[in-house]
Scaffold this motif. Structure first.
Motif, PDB file in Angstrom:
ATOM      1  N   GLY A  53       0.784  -1.230   0.000  1.00  0.00           N
ATOM      2  CA  GLY A  53       0.000   0.000   0.000  1.00  0.00           C
ATOM      3  C   GLY A  53       0.822   1.290   0.000  1.00  0.00           C
ATOM      4  N   TYR A  54       2.126   1.175  -0.163  1.00  0.00           N
ATOM      5  CA  TYR A  54       3.014   2.338  -0.109  1.00  0.00           C
ATOM      6  C   TYR A  54       3.920   2.394  -1.336  1.00  0.00           C
ATOM      7  N   ILE A  55       4.248   3.613  -1.743  1.00  0.00           N
ATOM      8  CA  ILE A  55       5.355   3.790  -2.686  1.00  0.00           C
ATOM      9  C   ILE A  55       6.607   3.706  -1.830  1.00  0.00           C
ATOM     10  N   GLN A  56       7.369   2.644  -2.046  1.00  0.00           N
ATOM     11  CA  GLN A  56       8.522   2.331  -1.206  1.00  0.00           C
ATOM     12  C   GLN A  56       9.841   2.867  -1.774  1.00  0.00           C
ATOM     13  N   ALA A  57       9.882   3.012  -3.107  1.00  0.00           N
ATOM     14  CA  ALA A  57      11.132   3.417  -3.767  1.00  0.00           C
ATOM     15  C   ALA A  57      10.795   4.026  -5.119  1.00  0.00           C
ATOM     16  N   ILE A  58      11.769   4.746  -5.659  1.00  0.00           N
ATOM     17  CA  ILE A  58      11.706   5.273  -7.023  1.00  0.00           C
ATOM     18  C   ILE A  58      13.010   4.830  -7.684  1.00  0.00           C
ATOM     19  N   SER A  59      12.908   4.355  -8.909  1.00  0.00           N
ATOM     20  CA  SER A  59      14.142   3.930  -9.575  1.00  0.00           C
ATOM     21  C   SER A  59      14.275   4.540 -10.952  1.00  0.00           C
ATOM     22  N   ARG A  60      15.516   4.533 -11.403  1.00  0.00           N
ATOM     23  CA  ARG A  60      15.855   4.891 -12.775  1.00  0.00           C
ATOM     24  C   ARG A  60      16.214   3.599 -13.476  1.00  0.00           C
ATOM     25  N   VAL A  61      15.626   3.383 -14.644  1.00  0.00           N
ATOM     26  CA  VAL A  61      15.889   2.166 -15.405  1.00  0.00           C
ATOM     27  C   VAL A  61      17.300   2.222 -15.985  1.00  0.00           C
ATOM     28  N   LYS A  62      18.048   1.129 -15.816  1.00  0.00           N
ATOM     29  CA  LYS A  62      19.424   1.047 -16.295  1.00  0.00           C
ATOM     30  C   LYS A  62      19.555   0.284 -17.602  1.00  0.00           C
ATOM     31  N   THR A  63      18.641  -0.632 -17.894  1.00  0.00           N
ATOM     32  CA  THR A  63      18.732  -1.453 -19.102  1.00  0.00           C
ATOM     33  C   THR A  63      17.353  -1.631 -19.727  1.00  0.00           C
ATOM     34  N   THR A  64      17.339  -1.953 -20.994  1.00  0.00           N
ATOM     35  CA  THR A  64      16.079  -2.346 -21.616  1.00  0.00           C
ATOM     36  C   THR A  64      15.762  -3.765 -21.163  1.00  0.00           C
ATOM     37  N   CYS A  65      14.591  -4.206 -21.489  1.00  0.00           N
ATOM     38  CA  CYS A  65      14.101  -5.520 -21.098  1.00  0.00           C
ATOM     39  C   CYS A  65      14.928  -6.627 -21.744  1.00  0.00           C
ATOM     40  N   GLU A  66      15.228  -7.652 -20.944  1.00  0.00           N
ATOM     41  CA  GLU A  66      15.963  -8.813 -21.435  1.00  0.00           C
ATOM     42  C   GLU A  66      15.238 -10.080 -21.002  1.00  0.00           C
TER      43      GLU A  66
END
Length: 164
Positions: A53-66
């Motif tokens: 029920g919480y926004i726990q983190a924010i991230s920046r994507v490092k790679t495209t999908c594999e």
């Protein structure tokens, strides 16, 4: 692009491993839009990570999908999913004070009125994994998160969202 992911039981392991992962198909062979969305994610995109029920983190994507096999680690319950999946590596910024998204239903309803939104017509999280997140709602969440986590304002990768 900005996304919101509902990680549930696998949040801790995905956070520790700095990734998100989803299977390609259900056990009966069906594709799911919220899993297939990993194919749309690109380096530099932003992901809001939700659990309990919480926004726990924010991230920046490092790679495209594999393509990636199911993690099957000792923590998290991965056995509910097929082994053939997809992975995106991310740089997580864990919030010291997570944001309870349910406390912001009025704003959520303002911006989540499209098909496949992360939240339903009552402002509750939809069943699923990865969703597009409206950038205006993303900016709102960042401003709300910054009230107790002021360091997020200084994260360079979030600045383009706040400019809008």
């Amino acid at each position: 692009m900005t996304y919101l992911v509902f990680q549930g039981d696998t949040y801790n392991e995905e956070r520790n491993g700095q990734f998100i992962w989803a299977p390609k198909f259900t056990k009966d062979g069906r594709a799911m839009h919220h899993w297939d969305r990993l194919l749309d994610v690109r380096e530099g995109d932003i992901i809001f990570h939700c659990s309990d029920g919480y926004i726990q983190a924010i991230s920046r994507v490092k790679t495209t999908c594999e393509d990636s096999a199911r993690p099957d680690h000792t923590t998290g319950d991965w056995t509910n999913w097929e082994k053939d999946g997809r992975r995106v590596d991310c740089e997580y910024h864990v919030l010291k004070y997570p944001l309870k998204h349910g406390a912001h239903k009025e704003k959520i309803l303002e911006y989540c009125n499209v098909k496949y939104a992360p939240f339903n017509r009552e402002g509750n999280g939809n069943m699923g994994y990865l969703y597009d997140l409206n950038q205006n709602l993303a900016a709102y969440f960042i401003r709300e998160i910054a009230k107790k986590n002021p360091e997020v304002i200084d994260l360079d990768f979030l600045k383009f969202i706040l400019v809008k």
